[in-house]
Design a protein around this motif. Sequence first.
Motif, PDB file in Angstrom:
ATOM      1  N   GLY A 591     160.447  77.082  61.252  1.00  0.00           N
ATOM      2  CA  GLY A 591     161.650  76.290  61.055  1.00  0.00           C
ATOM      3  C   GLY A 591     162.041  75.452  62.249  1.00  0.00           C
ATOM      4  O   GLY A 591     162.864  74.550  62.132  1.00  0.00           O
ATOM      5  N   THR A 592     161.467  75.720  63.421  1.00  0.00           N
ATOM      6  CA  THR A 592     161.836  74.997  64.646  1.00  0.00           C
ATOM      7  C   THR A 592     160.660  74.221  65.217  1.00  0.00           C
ATOM      8  O   THR A 592     160.753  73.029  65.444  1.00  0.00           O
ATOM      9  CB  THR A 592     162.380  75.963  65.700  1.00  0.00           C
ATOM     10  N   PHE A 593     159.521  74.913  65.458  1.00  0.00           N
ATOM     11  CA  PHE A 593     158.307  74.236  65.905  1.00  0.00           C
ATOM     12  C   PHE A 593     157.539  73.742  64.683  1.00  0.00           C
ATOM     13  O   PHE A 593     157.544  74.392  63.634  1.00  0.00           O
ATOM     14  CB  PHE A 593     157.392  75.178  66.693  1.00  0.00           C
ATOM     15  N   LEU A 594     156.828  72.628  64.857  1.00  0.00           N
ATOM     16  CA  LEU A 594     156.002  72.096  63.773  1.00  0.00           C
ATOM     17  C   LEU A 594     154.688  71.649  64.397  1.00  0.00           C
ATOM     18  O   LEU A 594     154.629  70.626  65.074  1.00  0.00           O
ATOM     19  CB  LEU A 594     156.715  70.926  63.088  1.00  0.00           C
ATOM     20  N   ASN A 595     153.626  72.421  64.160  1.00  0.00           N
ATOM     21  CA  ASN A 595     152.365  72.173  64.854  1.00  0.00           C
ATOM     22  C   ASN A 595     151.216  71.876  63.901  1.00  0.00           C
ATOM     23  O   ASN A 595     151.124  72.434  62.806  1.00  0.00           O
ATOM     24  CB  ASN A 595     151.982  73.398  65.698  1.00  0.00           C
ATOM     25  N   THR A 596     150.321  71.006  64.367  1.00  0.00           N
ATOM     26  CA  THR A 596     149.038  70.803  63.714  1.00  0.00           C
ATOM     27  C   THR A 596     148.105  71.923  64.163  1.00  0.00           C
ATOM     28  O   THR A 596     148.233  72.431  65.282  1.00  0.00           O
ATOM     29  CB  THR A 596     148.446  69.442  64.120  1.00  0.00           C
ATOM     30  N   ILE A 612     154.343  75.138  54.696  1.00  0.00           N
ATOM     31  CA  ILE A 612     154.199  76.584  54.883  1.00  0.00           C
ATOM     32  C   ILE A 612     155.527  77.194  55.292  1.00  0.00           C
ATOM     33  O   ILE A 612     155.946  78.244  54.774  1.00  0.00           O
ATOM     34  CB  ILE A 612     153.109  76.877  55.938  1.00  0.00           C
ATOM     35  N   GLN A 613     156.221  76.554  56.217  1.00  0.00           N
ATOM     36  CA  GLN A 613     157.509  77.067  56.669  1.00  0.00           C
ATOM     37  C   GLN A 613     158.532  77.055  55.539  1.00  0.00           C
ATOM     38  O   GLN A 613     159.297  78.014  55.377  1.00  0.00           O
ATOM     39  CB  GLN A 613     158.001  76.248  57.862  1.00  0.00           C
ATOM     40  N   LYS A 614     158.555  76.000  54.763  1.00  0.00           N
ATOM     41  CA  LYS A 614     159.472  75.941  53.622  1.00  0.00           C
ATOM     42  C   LYS A 614     159.183  77.070  52.635  1.00  0.00           C
ATOM     43  O   LYS A 614     160.104  77.700  52.101  1.00  0.00           O
ATOM     44  CB  LYS A 614     159.361  74.581  52.929  1.00  0.00           C
ATOM     45  N   GLN A 615     157.910  77.339  52.397  1.00  0.00           N
ATOM     46  CA  GLN A 615     157.533  78.422  51.489  1.00  0.00           C
ATOM     47  C   GLN A 615     157.990  79.771  52.010  1.00  0.00           C
ATOM     48  O   GLN A 615     158.441  80.636  51.235  1.00  0.00           O
ATOM     49  CB  GLN A 615     156.023  78.417  51.275  1.00  0.00           C
ATOM     50  N   LEU A 616     157.894  79.977  53.340  1.00  0.00           N
ATOM     51  CA  LEU A 616     158.337  81.242  53.925  1.00  0.00           C
ATOM     52  C   LEU A 616     159.844  81.415  53.784  1.00  0.00           C
ATOM     53  O   LEU A 616     160.328  82.510  53.467  1.00  0.00           O
ATOM     54  CB  LEU A 616     157.922  81.311  55.397  1.00  0.00           C
ATOM     55  N   PHE A 617     160.609  80.336  54.040  1.00  0.00           N
ATOM     56  CA  PHE A 617     162.057  80.411  53.857  1.00  0.00           C
ATOM     57  C   PHE A 617     162.391  80.726  52.394  1.00  0.00           C
ATOM     58  O   PHE A 617     163.253  81.558  52.113  1.00  0.00           O
ATOM     59  CB  PHE A 617     162.712  79.086  54.276  1.00  0.00           C
ATOM     60  N   GLU A 618     161.706  80.065  51.497  1.00  0.00           N
ATOM     61  CA  GLU A 618     161.984  80.256  50.072  1.00  0.00           C
ATOM     62  C   GLU A 618     161.645  81.669  49.619  1.00  0.00           C
ATOM     63  O   GLU A 618     162.423  82.320  48.915  1.00  0.00           O
ATOM     64  CB  GLU A 618     161.176  79.236  49.263  1.00  0.00           C
ATOM     65  N   LYS A 619     160.481  82.177  50.035  1.00  0.00           N
ATOM     66  CA  LYS A 619     160.063  83.517  49.616  1.00  0.00           C
ATOM     67  C   LYS A 619     160.933  84.592  50.255  1.00  0.00           C
ATOM     68  O   LYS A 619     161.250  85.618  49.617  1.00  0.00           O
ATOM     69  CB  LYS A 619     158.596  83.741  49.967  1.00  0.00           C
ATOM     70  N   ARG A 631     168.328  77.015  65.218  1.00  0.00           N
ATOM     71  CA  ARG A 631     168.032  75.621  65.576  1.00  0.00           C
ATOM     72  C   ARG A 631     167.041  75.012  64.597  1.00  0.00           C
ATOM     73  O   ARG A 631     166.107  74.297  64.971  1.00  0.00           O
ATOM     74  CB  ARG A 631     167.499  75.509  67.001  1.00  0.00           C
ATOM     75  N   GLY A 632     167.203  75.296  63.333  1.00  0.00           N
ATOM     76  CA  GLY A 632     166.245  74.896  62.320  1.00  0.00           C
ATOM     77  C   GLY A 632     166.244  73.404  62.041  1.00  0.00           C
ATOM     78  O   GLY A 632     167.255  72.718  62.200  1.00  0.00           O
ATOM     79  N   ASN A 633     165.083  72.916  61.611  1.00  0.00           N
ATOM     80  CA  ASN A 633     164.948  71.527  61.215  1.00  0.00           C
ATOM     81  C   ASN A 633     165.551  71.296  59.832  1.00  0.00           C
ATOM     82  O   ASN A 633     165.818  72.243  59.092  1.00  0.00           O
ATOM     83  CB  ASN A 633     163.471  71.123  61.226  1.00  0.00           C
ATOM     84  N   ALA A 634     165.716  70.036  59.474  1.00  0.00           N
ATOM     85  CA  ALA A 634     166.433  69.670  58.256  1.00  0.00           C
ATOM     86  C   ALA A 634     165.822  70.282  56.998  1.00  0.00           C
ATOM     87  O   ALA A 634     166.541  70.596  56.049  1.00  0.00           O
ATOM     88  CB  ALA A 634     166.490  68.145  58.117  1.00  0.00           C
ATOM     89  N   TYR A 635     164.503  70.471  56.981  1.00  0.00           N
ATOM     90  CA  TYR A 635     163.868  71.011  55.773  1.00  0.00           C
ATOM     91  C   TYR A 635     164.212  72.481  55.530  1.00  0.00           C
ATOM     92  O   TYR A 635     163.938  73.030  54.457  1.00  0.00           O
ATOM     93  CB  TYR A 635     162.353  70.809  55.811  1.00  0.00           C
ATOM     94  N   THR A 636     164.834  73.163  56.503  1.00  0.00           N
ATOM     95  CA  THR A 636     165.245  74.557  56.315  1.00  0.00           C
ATOM     96  C   THR A 636     166.646  74.665  55.705  1.00  0.00           C
ATOM     97  O   THR A 636     167.035  75.732  55.226  1.00  0.00           O
ATOM     98  CB  THR A 636     165.241  75.322  57.647  1.00  0.00           C
ATOM     99  N   LEU A 637     167.400  73.573  55.723  1.00  0.00           N
ATOM    100  CA  LEU A 637     168.809  73.627  55.345  1.00  0.00           C
ATOM    101  C   LEU A 637     169.068  74.102  53.910  1.00  0.00           C
ATOM    102  O   LEU A 637     170.047  74.813  53.673  1.00  0.00           O
ATOM    103  CB  LEU A 637     169.466  72.258  55.568  1.00  0.00           C
ATOM    104  N   PRO A 638     168.239  73.740  52.929  1.00  0.00           N
ATOM    105  CA  PRO A 638     168.529  74.199  51.560  1.00  0.00           C
ATOM    106  C   PRO A 638     168.452  75.716  51.371  1.00  0.00           C
ATOM    107  O   PRO A 638     168.939  76.233  50.373  1.00  0.00           O
ATOM    108  CB  PRO A 638     167.448  73.499  50.718  1.00  0.00           C
ATOM    109  N   TYR A 639     167.851  76.414  52.341  1.00  0.00           N
ATOM    110  CA  TYR A 639     167.603  77.846  52.156  1.00  0.00           C
ATOM    111  C   TYR A 639     168.550  78.746  52.949  1.00  0.00           C
ATOM    112  O   TYR A 639     168.781  79.889  52.568  1.00  0.00           O
ATOM    113  CB  TYR A 639     166.155  78.180  52.565  1.00  0.00           C
TER     114      TYR A 639
END
Length: 799
Positions: A591-596, A612-619, A631-639
């Motif tokens: 939710g904070t770092f985003l790595n290749t 992958i991170q979104k799936q983990l938050f959702e599950k 300090r989560g990124n915007a894509y974590t906000l719905p969860y």
Amino acid sequence: MRILRSKKLFMVAAICVISASTLSSFIFAKSISTDKKQTETQTTQTTTQTEPKTVPQTNTTKAVTPAKSNGKLPDENQFQRIAENEKLLLKADKTSGHFTVTSKTTGEVWRSFPNPKDWQDKLNTDAWKMHLASPFMFRYVEFNLRKDLLKETNFYAQKGGISQFEVTDQGFKVVYDMPDLGFIIPVEVKLGEDFVETKVLAEGLVDEKVIPKEEPAAATVDKDGKEVKKPKAKKDPMARLASIRLFPFLGAQTSNDEDGFLYIPDGPGALIDFRERRAGTQNLYTERVYGDDWAYSNRNTLSDRNPITMPVFGIKSNKQALLGVITEGEEYANVVAAPSGSFSQFNWVTPEYQYRFKFFQPTDTKKQNGYLTYSKEITKSDHATRYYMIEETNEEISYVTLAERYRELLMKESGMKPLEGEQAKLRLQLHFLGGDTEDGFLWDSYLPLTTTKKAEEIVQELSALGVDKMDITYLGWQNDGYSKFGGDFPVPDKLGGDQGMKKFTDFAHSKGYTVYLDASSYTYNRGGKDGFRKNRDGLRDLASSVIESMNWDSRRKTFVSPKFMKGVIEGDLQEAKSLGINGYLYGQGIGTFLNTDFNENYPTTREQSKEIQKQLFEKTKATFGSVKGERGNAYTLPYISHMDNMASNFSYDLFVDRVVPFAQIALHGLTTYSFEYANLSDDYANNFLKGIEYGAVPSFVVTNASSQELLKSLSLHEFYSTNYKDWLDEIVSQYQKYEEALGDVQNEFITGHREMVSGVFETTYSNGKQVIVNYNDKDVRVDNSVVKAKDYIVSKGGA
């Protein structure tokens, strides 16, 4: 004489022939021109009716006529009507792809180029005149010349032309062709209900020039019979695209009337005010959305600014504003901004789409020597930004206006909903530091700091003192403690074991409290637990080196491949659920770092890491019913149900004029949030006042052990004042003050925020409540009230 006459007759005849030939050529050319215009008109009409869905392909062998600007902005009088709706009208210039959007209610005009009203040649260098007029700027690298050096240029400087222009039902598509470099950039512009969307399309994008092999020429000789050597062909520079700024000066304005600002997503939010007499500098804000990528960190300097957690930016001038939201490809984008006087006379802010990245290429097996270069493979994906048009109606546009618009988008596009029921209650965020590893002379041992039994006693004490709503998060609960990574379960016996944690959770629930476990440790592994093998399962960079992070104590921890980490977490969820907890707190690599990841066993793009991170938050939310972010990124906000350790200050760039609670205005009423632990703050009093001003909730981290005990572990240097007895009165006091000031507005939106006088700020909520905070060292009178020094007042409404 006859000879002279015959010469004259010959000349007259020749002139007649030439004239006739010229006339016929002119008639023929005119006919072709007329037919071409008719064909273009028919093509445009047909395109509008058929609504093609694919990007037109450019014939690379076709000669493209270079577009010309001469450092001048496009002539709006030549723009054609392209699309419109009830609110907006889109016009475009077929020779440049530039466009304007006009409000049908107020007549306000937003341009894809700087406002020409105050253009002054003398205030812009020749290079920047061409930048300002161009539909896009870009950077490229020449791999056969300087593979570590980027060159910055623009469409006009590269003698580019437009090979195709299509009108669609909502806008237009344009293909930019730069034959000298071999670059083809397809772009799409669409008009929405209250926005215009600009997009660089992945399909059809080309950044490689095909240079045909030359046939060996026959030897030539000079007049003396000596062989002339054929000059060597120029070396192909291998130019490749690195980044694009599409319509970078959309909405750009001068500072002539000083009525405006740039909004940049630094920390909670920061403003660069329009200032006519700002000192001329080469300052530039550029920061990557969702932070740096550790796969490119080796020998590269990582940013020391706050990472961008929300892909938004904005610009306000006079009675109009733009809110930019990067909607596609944001994980490969930067936000770039510059005030007037830095590079030109204009204030501007734009996204920069990234296609290649600098990394360190080792040249020996020990990977000590090497060179910096850019990635050869292009990162191809659509890159889109929506610019929401905001115009002044009853109230003046401010940063609150932009934040409110983003809040609407979070509800509409991300599905966030206003808090209700128990979620809308103000809750103390209490963090327990469980244990860690004590460094020994011959071997290490476990260092218990807050056992589950002691945690129960502390909670009971706080409850007796009146703290009736609390979220409890256990840090350092995992096997071997806070600084060990991998093999989190079972909970160590010296902490209380799984049984002790279950008993504590049941006790907390009986009091109406919730319990979370910190799951940030899954980001790393050290020691081979969970079946982890560093060389097989570690995150790798482009040079195939395993990526490690070094603590201040020089101990290394290995980043885990995102796909491997996902499997470990999913395997642990049911064991965690058996403890009766309410959820996980995710942070760092979740939710904070985003790595290749260039590990051949788990290849993962930055975009896939986000999924992958979104799936983990959702599950996780589905498993426990709740999940928190740090300090989560915007894509974590719905969860999330709460955002921990949210940034409350900016990065102190010299050109930033004001820090504002943009992120908090957007989120308040949709989720709760807290700032850094109050007892670890550098400025306890100001930290508390900032929380009251920004609508946060109180947050502390404590241990049962004395602060001296923590010195036995080399990893706990940041936790320098945690003994709960030292902070018990303050915890209760802060909780009660927050509850009194903000207890009834947790589900209310922030509708107003302003600086009333220097150092005095007012926050207004949708139920009419107002909170006024005074940061000054002396009392201040505002309206009919006096706010004491380093204090605040609360009113039910009415300025």
